[in-house]
Design a protein around this motif. Structure first.
Motif, PDB file in Angstrom:
ATOM      1  N   LEU A 199       0.859  -1.106   0.014  1.00 19.66           N
ATOM      2  CA  LEU A 199       0.078   0.133   0.079  1.00 19.66           C
ATOM      3  C   LEU A 199       0.791   1.369  -0.098  1.00 19.66           C
ATOM      4  O   LEU A 199       2.006   1.100   0.391  1.00 19.66           O
ATOM      5  N   ASP A 200      -0.034   2.273  -0.352  1.00 21.30           N
ATOM      6  CA  ASP A 200       0.826   3.784  -0.230  1.00 21.30           C
ATOM      7  C   ASP A 200       0.679   4.206   1.134  1.00 21.30           C
ATOM      8  O   ASP A 200      -0.351   4.024   1.871  1.00 21.30           O
ATOM      9  N   ARG A 201       1.637   4.860   1.688  1.00 22.81           N
ATOM     10  CA  ARG A 201       1.504   5.411   3.327  1.00 22.81           C
ATOM     11  C   ARG A 201       0.504   6.287   3.460  1.00 22.81           C
ATOM     12  O   ARG A 201      -0.061   6.334   4.543  1.00 22.81           O
ATOM     13  N   THR A 202       0.141   6.967   2.294  1.00 19.21           N
ATOM     14  CA  THR A 202      -0.934   7.935   2.448  1.00 19.21           C
ATOM     15  C   THR A 202      -2.358   7.266   2.687  1.00 19.21           C
ATOM     16  O   THR A 202      -3.230   7.927   3.352  1.00 19.21           O
ATOM     17  N   THR A 203      -2.335   6.061   2.345  1.00 23.59           N
ATOM     18  CA  THR A 203      -3.904   5.362   2.426  1.00 23.59           C
ATOM     19  C   THR A 203      -3.899   5.072   4.155  1.00 23.59           C
ATOM     20  O   THR A 203      -5.019   4.653   4.613  1.00 23.59           O
ATOM     21  N   LEU A 204      -2.737   5.011   4.819  1.00 22.83           N
ATOM     22  CA  LEU A 204      -3.106   4.655   6.334  1.00 22.83           C
ATOM     23  C   LEU A 204      -4.019   5.753   6.894  1.00 22.83           C
ATOM     24  O   LEU A 204      -4.680   5.346   7.910  1.00 22.83           O
ATOM     25  N   LYS A 205      -3.937   7.088   6.420  1.00 26.34           N
ATOM     26  CA  LYS A 205      -4.968   7.941   6.982  1.00 26.34           C
ATOM     27  C   LYS A 205      -6.589   7.350   6.808  1.00 26.34           C
ATOM     28  O   LYS A 205      -7.292   7.628   7.798  1.00 26.34           O
ATOM     29  N   GLU A 206      -6.625   6.856   5.803  1.00 25.15           N
ATOM     30  CA  GLU A 206      -8.347   6.428   5.449  1.00 25.15           C
ATOM     31  C   GLU A 206      -8.688   5.167   6.371  1.00 25.15           C
ATOM     32  O   GLU A 206      -9.713   4.891   6.433  1.00 25.15           O
ATOM     33  N   LEU A 207      -7.426   4.603   6.959  1.00 23.14           N
ATOM     34  CA  LEU A 207      -7.766   3.431   7.884  1.00 23.14           C
ATOM     35  C   LEU A 207      -7.890   3.697   9.353  1.00 23.14           C
ATOM     36  O   LEU A 207      -8.063   2.846  10.090  1.00 23.14           O
ATOM     37  N   GLN A 208      -7.858   5.036   9.582  1.00 23.69           N
ATOM     38  CA  GLN A 208      -8.042   5.542  11.230  1.00 23.69           C
ATOM     39  C   GLN A 208      -9.227   4.832  11.713  1.00 23.69           C
ATOM     40  O   GLN A 208      -8.943   4.577  13.245  1.00 23.69           O
ATOM     41  N   PRO A 209     -10.321   4.402  11.207  1.00 22.84           N
ATOM     42  CA  PRO A 209     -11.441   3.866  12.100  1.00 22.84           C
ATOM     43  C   PRO A 209     -10.950   2.479  12.515  1.00 22.84           C
ATOM     44  O   PRO A 209     -11.771   1.960  13.649  1.00 22.84           O
ATOM     45  N   PHE A 210      -9.878   1.830  12.214  1.00 21.07           N
ATOM     46  CA  PHE A 210      -9.441   0.735  12.655  1.00 21.07           C
ATOM     47  C   PHE A 210      -8.627   0.926  13.985  1.00 21.07           C
ATOM     48  O   PHE A 210      -8.234  -0.176  14.537  1.00 21.07           O
ATOM     49  N   SER A 211      -8.302   2.069  14.335  1.00 25.07           N
ATOM     50  CA  SER A 211      -7.311   2.331  15.440  1.00 25.07           C
ATOM     51  C   SER A 211      -7.865   1.708  16.692  1.00 25.07           C
ATOM     52  O   SER A 211      -9.039   1.596  17.172  1.00 25.07           O
ATOM     53  N   LEU A 212      -6.788   1.286  17.418  1.00 23.12           N
ATOM     54  CA  LEU A 212      -7.017   0.528  18.679  1.00 23.12           C
ATOM     55  C   LEU A 212      -7.639   1.468  19.788  1.00 23.12           C
ATOM     56  O   LEU A 212      -8.355   0.941  20.723  1.00 23.12           O
ATOM     57  N   ASN A 213      -7.480   2.600  19.499  1.00 23.26           N
ATOM     58  CA  ASN A 213      -8.337   3.648  20.636  1.00 23.26           C
ATOM     59  C   ASN A 213      -9.377   4.250  20.060  1.00 23.26           C
ATOM     60  O   ASN A 213      -9.656   5.371  20.505  1.00 23.26           O
ATOM     61  N   HIS A 214      -9.925   3.897  19.137  1.00 20.57           N
ATOM     62  CA  HIS A 214     -11.208   4.248  18.672  1.00 20.57           C
ATOM     63  C   HIS A 214     -12.400   3.508  18.736  1.00 20.57           C
ATOM     64  O   HIS A 214     -12.647   2.695  17.992  1.00 20.57           O
ATOM     65  N   ILE A 215     -13.015   3.572  19.983  1.00 21.72           N
ATOM     66  CA  ILE A 215     -14.147   2.782  20.338  1.00 21.72           C
ATOM     67  C   ILE A 215     -15.196   3.961  20.868  1.00 21.72           C
ATOM     68  O   ILE A 215     -15.003   4.751  21.452  1.00 21.72           O
ATOM     69  N   SER A 216     -16.370   3.986  19.881  1.00 20.82           N
ATOM     70  CA  SER A 216     -17.063   4.966  19.936  1.00 20.82           C
ATOM     71  C   SER A 216     -18.134   4.946  21.230  1.00 20.82           C
ATOM     72  O   SER A 216     -18.513   3.737  21.618  1.00 20.82           O
ATOM     73  N   PHE A 217     -18.367   6.124  21.932  1.00 20.55           N
ATOM     74  CA  PHE A 217     -19.031   6.149  22.922  1.00 20.55           C
ATOM     75  C   PHE A 217     -20.314   5.512  22.778  1.00 20.55           C
ATOM     76  O   PHE A 217     -21.312   5.857  21.856  1.00 20.55           O
TER      77      PHE A 217
END
Length: 527
Positions: A199-217
């Motif tokens: 992948l291109d590094r720029t694509t990593l921004k689009e994957l932020q919803p996978f982040s381990l600290n991203h649990i919606s209230f």
């Protein structure tokens, strides 16, 4: 010529393995490990982020649906490893200060404009130039989270005709909730990258919803994590217990009154819980009692380890007479007791118990004095306070030991393992009350030397480095390596991180405090 701990055994014509060491030089910590394992099922010292659990359920669920009967274990592991590495890259790129991310050191080193997932993740016979993000063939999942997801009843291992990891009904519910939070578009992109292997590094921004600290209230995903933590300790046992829930509530109660530095929470919680339980004057079969027993065990264990540590501090890498070493240690001990007008040649252990019954220092304070003296290489003071800690534990638990003895033998607990506190107190305090302090210290030194020697030989393996801290031969001793006294890690730090992730606790620059959500949980489930 003296042995060296780093020299490989010779002659030996096989590949050398890593050195066998261990942080339990006296082999007495097993009883502590059994207690915290029972108390914190589903959370370990290496499972630092709760969202990994949802991530694995989602990943296995997605590919089971896509491949159906054509899905093999080797394909599953290949995609699993790529997914873990991709998650590491996106965390390093988007949230570089977040901890508990497996493979993050590798990702930080090799992140670039063009990222080759396959070369860093896939298991090939030929080693790539950059190596692999994780050595274990089944990745972070296999090494850290496999047992956890089984404990929670979310993922089943390959078995019989089913040759791959599969998700249970509960696992599918979590996978679906996870998918809602990341969104179908982001999910599709993630899976396409896994198939492609780069992948291109720029694509990593689009994957932020996978982040381990991203649990919606208040999301379904967050609610499932909440139910897992507050539910039965294990889905693998026929009898339900709720020690994990009780412990979480104890931690929330501990943080109700004031924020604390994250690094201080565990020891402060254990100390205050210890004092609270002992002040009750009776034993109950609840989590607070077991954590009290754990803490008292740790205090006794680490006191004995300081005997071993002081012996290590007083020996050299060149052979010297073992009796001379012990004589020097005893001289320092005698000098330290003289400052308190106590003769170690005239006073026995029972008399010392009486003298210290009304001590101006608590058992924990004596433990801190032991640790500080060891750091300053003050052998006499260190061992004096180590004994004060041991007799403090004996005094603290004396009137409760019969009640505890009955509880720890119950089949659902079985805490009467190697290093059992009650047995150690009998062996080292009860049976030695009548002997003089000088003889007691010498006997204890001999005991810890023998314990270490026995456990080291038990750990020895062909082709591995020598696990001994020292060697003894013909009454001569020489040091091989240092091992420092240390406590076990009872999983409470990672429990705190789980509670931060699901938004029950706030983390402001490592200052941890309970928030409104945490207070609601405490009010709803607390006594």
């Amino acid at each position: 010529m003296a042995y060296s701990a780093t020299d490989p055994p010779s002659p030996f014509w096989a590949e050398a393995k890593t050195q066998s060491g261990g942080r339990d030089p006296l082999a007495i910590q097993n009883s502590s490990v059994v207690i915290y394992t029972r108390m914190m099922a589903g959370i370990t010292n290496v499972t630092e982020r709760i969202r990994y659990i949802g991530f694995y359920c989602w990943l296995f669920g997605k590919y089971l649906k896509k491949y159906e009967n054509q899905y093999t274990l080797s394909t599953q592991i290949r995609l699993l490893r790529r997914a873990e590495l991709l998650l590491s890259y996106l965390m390093v790129e988007n949230y570089p200060l977040q901890n508990g991310v497996g493979g993050s050191n590798f990702a930080r080193k090799y992140i670039s404009d063009k990222i080759d997932l396959a070369s860093g993740a896939d298991l090939n016979e030929e080693k790539t130039e950059i190596g692999l993000y994780w050595i274990n063939p089944t990745g972070i999942f296999g090494q850290y989270y496999n047992g956890v997801v089984r404990e929670f009843g979310l993922i089943s291992p390959p078995s019989g005709k089913i040759s791959v990891y599969t998700i249970t009904t509960s696992g599918k519910a979590l996978a679906d909730a996870f998918n809602v939070e990341i969104g179908e578009k982001t999910a599709t992109l993630f899976l396409q990258i896994l198939e492609k292997g780069n992948l291109d590094r720029t694509t990593l921004k689009e994957l932020q919803p996978f982040s381990l600290n991203h649990i919606s209230f208040n999301s379904a995903e967050q609610c499932i994590y909440q139910n897992l933590l507050l539910g039965p300790d294990s889905m693998m046992h026929s009898v339900n217990s709720f020690h994990r829930r009780e412990t979480i509530l104890l931690l929330l109660e501990h943080l109700r009154n004031s924020p604390q530095r994250q690094a201080q929470i565990t020891l402060d919680f254990l100390r205050k819980n210890n004092n609270k339980v002992l002040s009750r004057g009776q034993i109950e079969t609840d989590a607070s009692t077991f954590w009290c027993f754990y803490e008292l065990s740790e205090l006794f264990h680490i006191s004995m380890e300081h005997f071993h540590g002081c012996f290590l501090q007083n020996i050299d890498h060149e052979p010297q007479a073992i009796q001379e070493v012990i004589n020097q240690i005893m001289h320092d001990v005698e000098e330290s007791f003289i400052k308190e007008d106590i003769s170690i040649e005239e006073t026995n252990l029972k008399e010392l118990l009486v003298k210290k019954h009304q001590s101006d220092l608590s058992t924990h304070e004596h433990n801190l004095e032991t640790i500080n003296a060891f750091r300053n290489r003050a052998t006499g003071s260190c061992l004096k306070h180590a004994v004060y800690t041991m007799i403090g534990v004996y005094r603290d638990i004396f009137y409760l030991k019969d009640q505890i003895a009955e509880i720890i033998k119950l089949p659902e607990f079985r805490f009467d393992r190697t290093g059992n506190l009650l047995l150690l107190m009998t062996q080292h305090i009860e049976s030695n009350k009548q002997i003089k302090l000088k003889d007691f210290f010498v006997k204890t030194l001999h005991t810890v030397i023998n314990m270490h020697t026995y456990s080291s030989y038990a750990k020895s393996r062909i082709g591995m480095g020598i696990p001994h801290n020292y060697m003894i031969e013909e009454n001569m001793v020489w040091k091989l390596k240092d091992t420092f006294p240390g406590r076990t890690s009872p999983r409470l730090q990672n429990t705190i991180q789980f509670l931060i992730d699901i938004d029950w606790l706030n983390n402001e620059n490592k200052d941890i405090s309970i928030n409104e959500r945490g207070l609601e949980i405490l009010e709803r489930y607390g006594k």
